[in-house]
Design a protein around this motif. Structure first.
Motif, short mmCIF file in Angstrom:
data_model
loop_
_atom_site.label_atom_id
_atom_site.label_comp_id
_atom_site.label_asym_id
_atom_site.label_seq_id
_atom_site.Cartn_x
_atom_site.Cartn_y
_atom_site.Cartn_z
N LYS A 1 0.92 -1.09 -0.02
CA LYS A 1 0.14 0.02 0.06
C LYS A 1 0.85 1.36 0.02
N LEU A 2 1.86 1.20 0.73
CA LEU A 2 2.70 2.40 0.80
C LEU A 2 3.64 2.60 -0.42
N LYS A 3 3.86 1.38 -1.20
CA LYS A 3 4.51 1.54 -2.43
C LYS A 3 3.88 2.13 -3.26
N GLU A 4 2.51 2.17 -3.22
CA GLU A 4 1.60 3.00 -4.24
C GLU A 4 1.73 4.55 -4.01
N VAL A 5 2.35 4.88 -2.92
CA VAL A 5 2.39 6.38 -2.70
C VAL A 5 3.73 6.95 -2.55
N VAL A 6 4.65 6.18 -2.08
CA VAL A 6 5.91 6.79 -1.80
C VAL A 6 6.69 7.00 -3.16
N ASN A 7 7.01 8.14 -3.54
CA ASN A 7 7.45 8.39 -4.87
C ASN A 7 8.95 9.40 -4.78
N PRO A 8 9.41 9.63 -5.80
CA PRO A 8 10.84 10.38 -5.73
C PRO A 8 10.75 11.59 -5.33
N LYS A 9 9.40 12.40 -5.36
CA LYS A 9 9.26 13.80 -4.95
C LYS A 9 9.04 14.04 -3.55
N MET A 10 9.13 12.82 -2.76
CA MET A 10 8.86 12.98 -1.55
C MET A 10 9.99 13.04 -0.52
N THR A 11 9.80 13.63 0.60
CA THR A 11 10.71 13.70 1.73
C THR A 11 10.38 12.68 2.85
N LEU A 12 11.06 11.59 3.03
CA LEU A 12 10.61 10.68 4.23
C LEU A 12 11.43 10.95 5.33
N ILE A 13 10.62 10.76 6.50
CA ILE A 13 11.16 10.96 7.71
C ILE A 13 11.33 9.47 8.62
N LEU A 14 12.18 8.76 8.61
CA LEU A 14 12.33 7.31 8.44
C LEU A 14 12.74 6.96 10.07
N ASN A 15 12.38 5.79 10.69
CA ASN A 15 12.97 5.24 12.03
C ASN A 15 14.10 4.39 11.45
N ASN A 16 15.17 4.68 11.93
CA ASN A 16 16.41 4.36 11.64
C ASN A 16 16.50 2.86 12.16
N GLU A 17 15.88 2.49 13.28
CA GLU A 17 16.07 1.08 13.74
C GLU A 17 14.91 0.28 13.47
N GLU A 18 14.02 0.45 12.18
CA GLU A 18 13.21 -0.38 12.05
C GLU A 18 13.28 -0.64 10.39
N PRO A 19 13.71 -2.03 10.12
CA PRO A 19 14.16 -2.18 8.88
C PRO A 19 12.97 -2.10 7.68
N ARG A 20 11.78 -2.39 8.02
CA ARG A 20 10.75 -2.22 6.92
C ARG A 20 10.64 -0.82 6.51
N SER A 21 10.57 0.12 7.67
CA SER A 21 10.49 1.39 7.10
C SER A 21 11.60 1.98 6.48
N ARG A 22 12.75 1.48 6.95
CA ARG A 22 14.15 2.04 6.40
C ARG A 22 14.14 1.61 4.86
N PHE A 23 13.62 0.77 4.51
CA PHE A 23 13.64 0.14 3.08
C PHE A 23 13.10 1.23 2.23
#
Lengths: 254, 450
Positions: free
Chosen positions: B154-176
């Motif tokens: 579901k998230l892959k449908e949304v995340v795109n190269p125009k976005m700035t992401l703020i990611l949890n460094n210690e959670e592998p799936r988010s970091r991906f």
């Protein structure tokens, strides 16, 4: 010398969705109750040599479909060995991972994944998830029993040339349209029942250990386990099923 | 014209509902507006999408949204946010309708929206935020979500190269998701006194990049901690952009970028919410940690997971968990285990009743390590709640609790629960159950029964 039961836990880290380690705890507890040493060995992509016949019991928990291709590639060289293995030895495969052992997996995005073809089952990923209780009767190692559990269905199963494992009393089963649940092939159980199925149904765990004892030519343990707690649990869960609202087609009408 | 009709209708409906109850109406006006104009959210004017921030993920969305909004407001910013936790499109439509002028114009410095991860593509289609914080992507609500990969897709449908992401460094799936975004900012928490490890028989997860097994050096929260994959080298960064360090539980303080902070809640899962919020505030909104620190002095979380009741001479410490979510259960168990004084543990895992069919699922409890609780001086266990109490008791037995030390109650009867609490010699009671039973218990006490 202490008698040892060797358990292979396939892809324990990769396939880790529904508290499946409970099944290992149940096997270990029942084995140890009978005085055996129980060794659990994880099998993963980095395991250099995997020989199924080194194990007395294999357990493969449910996993995310996105990992299936690499796992199928890893297990492919062992396909024949696994087929031989389940002829006589117990294996438990649960949830989505049943599809990995079947033929083709048709994905929701129209792509396909080639399964191992160990069981003759066609599988299709569903667009939506279906979760519910699951209750059925079955026979394993010559013993009739009832199994209670839960099901989170992401892949429907269509049996081609296999025997179903269970006869549904309640639940979605293989695809919501038939009266059957899972597949039994030799001594291999392929079921949609998730989580700690061997904790909730110790009568199945006992039969798996009985079968291991028979395979190893050990005397079959005669002192039965005290299953009072699990029988009480079964009773109250049946009461829950009998009174709950459902949108499933009645089993008798399928 | 449809938009104006929908907007005015939603505004009127919001006012009407507000007259009846101020706590209601967080979804309905927006839902109705969307039936009039299916693209209702898209049609608001003046929204600068570079100032829209989505907060999504499995756990911590509400607290993070609340804290970011609080920090920004304390720093004089005008914020539009769905603080009441209405995180579907209807909830966002409701708040936009409320904040907009009659012509559909909105003036705000930033828009901070908690967004349900499952419905993110629907929301994004009408409100293309250019910033998104992902708290974590864990096993959760399996009856809806199946497995984490279902949500990742579901998230892959949304995340795109125009976005700035703020990611949890210690959670592998988010970091991906760093592989897809234009810019990624990392936040994290250093190892602290309540970090923990789990036995080798507790599985970890597969590496999202190469499918091989991941290892965790330790966990700060279940499934979140310093990780690495030996096969491909994917690992948490030693120094993320926004690291929380020097966590001091006795003084209730921590540091971020050499700024000292007061810790409003000393619960380990909150530390990630603090770090993520500070990252958003500086990187997206220009509020530096030093300016944000003041806001931590008076932050009150809405709908927190920890509550304390006084009943007769006893203290009941209630911890709300999310059903089908091992991470929140593990956090609650860790809190219990950190208290070595004598205690009674009352566990009321319950039938999952979010929608039909209701079903029994306690299997996530097998992902959790009960041993530290078992070793933490428990006088007695109470396993209650209809249809699941035996399974709950069995989980404890598999971690070494004697059957005789457990009272099993196949019921949710409040009087029976309190009767068991009365029997406890200790005045220190820990309670886990669903909010409905807890609310009834609260009323029981408020009604003078305590």
């Amino acid at each position: 010398m202490e008698q040892t039961i060797k358990v292979g836990w396939l892809f324990n880290n990769m396939f880790n969705l529904h508290g499946d380690r409970g099944n290992l705890l149940a096997i270990r507890a029942e084995g140890e109750r009978r005085g055996y040493r129980v060794e659990v060995e994880p099998i993963n992509l980095d395991t250099a040599s995997f020989d199924p016949m080194n194990f007395d019991f294999l357990f493969c928990p449910p996993g995310e479909i996105e990992h299936f291709e690499v796992v199928a590639a890893y297990l492919e060289p062992h396909r024949k060995e696994l087929m031989d293995y389940i002829e006589t030895r117990p294996m438990l495969v649960t949830g989505t991972t049943v599809a990995l052992f079947g033929e083709t997996i048709a994905r929701d995005d129209q792509s396909t994944i080639r399964g191992l073809g160990i069981i003759e089952v066609e599988t299709r990923e569903n667009h939506a998830v279906y979760g519910d209780d699951l209750y059925y009767s079955c026979q394993y190692n010559g013993k009739e029993m009832e199994i209670i559990g839960s099901q989170i269905q992401m892949i429907d199963l269509e049996i081609k040339e296999e025997s179903p494992f269970g006869r549904l009393k309640y639940g979605y089963g293989n695809n919501g349209k038939t009266k059957v649940e899972g597949i039994i092939s030799g001594k291999g159980i392929f079921t949609n029942t998730l989580g700690p199925v061997l904790v909730c149904n110790p009568w199945l765990t006992e039969e798996i250990i009985n079968l291991i004892e028979a395979n190893k030519h050990w005397p079959v343990w005669e002192e039965p386990r005290d299953n009072t707690l699990e029988l009480e649990s079964l009773k109250t869960k049946i009461a829950h099923i009998n009174k709950k609202e459902t949108r499933l087609k009645n089993i008798s009408e399928r | 014209m449809k938009f104006y009709l929908a907007l005015w209708f939603a505004k009127l409906m919001g006012i009407a509902i507000n007259l009846v109850s101020k706590d209601r109406g967080t979804n309905l006006p927006g839902e109705k507006a969307l039936t009039i104009d299916p693209n209702f959210v898209k049609h608001f004017k003046n929204i600068d999408y570079s100032r829209v921030i989505f907060i999504t993920g499995t756990n911590g969305k509400s607290s993070t949204t609340n804290l970011i909004t609080h920090i920004l407001k304390q720093n004089g910013k005008k914020i539009v946010s769905n603080l009441e936790g209405a995180n579907l499109l209807g909830g966002i439509a409701t708040i936009l309708a409320k904040e907009a002028s009659l012509s559909g114009k909105i003036k705000a410095d930033y828009y901070v929206f908690e967004t349900d991860e499952r419905y993110l593509p629907l929301i994004y289609a009408q409100l293309p935020a250019e910033n998104m914080l992902i708290t974590n992507l864990q096993k959760d609500q399996v009856q809806r979500n199946g497995d984490p990969d279902f949500i990742i897709r579901k998230l892959k449908e949304v995340v795109n190269p125009k976005m700035t992401l703020i990611l949890n460094n210690e959670e592998p799936r988010s970091r991906f998701f760093e592989e897809i975004a234009r810019r990624s900012i990392y936040y994290g928490v250093s190892r602290h006194d309540e970090s923990f490890t789990k036995g080798a028989d507790y599985p970890t997860q597969a590496c999202p990049k190469c499918h091989h097994d991941m290892s965790f050096d330790y966990y700060n929260v279940d499934s979140i901690g310093a990780f690495h994959c030996d096969f491909c080298g994917f690992a948490s960064k030693k120094t993320p952009d926004y690291p929380i360090t020097d966590l001091n539980f006795s003084e209730q303080t921590f540091k971020l970028k050499d700024v000292n902070f007061h810790m409003p809640y000393d619960l380990p899962f909150m530390f990630y919410n603090y770090a993520g919020s500070l990252a958003v505030c500086e990187e997206i909104c220009g509020i530096a940690p030093a300016a944000a620190a003041k806001a931590f002095e008076n932050f009150k979380n809405i709908g927190g997971r920890f509550e304390v009741l006084t009943y007769k001479n006893k203290t009941i410490k209630y911890m709300r968990i999310k059903q089908e979510n091992p991470d929140t259960l593990q956090s609650a168990l860790n809190i219990m285990a950190s208290d070595q004084s004598k205690k009674m543990v009352a566990l009321g895992l319950y039938v999952v009743n979010d929608f039909v069919p209701h079903y029994i699922n306690t299997f996530y409890a097998f992902d959790c390590d009960f041993k530290p609780v078992v070793d933490s001086n428990v006088e007695r266990y109470l396993c209650f709640s209809e249809h699941v109490s035996y399974d709950t008791a069995n989980r404890l037995i598999y971690d070494g609790v004697a059957k005789e030390a457990i009272t099993i109650m196949d019921s949710d009867d409040i009087n029976e629960i309190f009767a068991e609490i009365d029997k406890a010699e200790t005045d220190n009671i820990y309670l886990i159950t669903w909010i409905s039973t807890f609310e009834k218990m609260k009323k029981f006490i408020e009604g003078g029964q305590g």
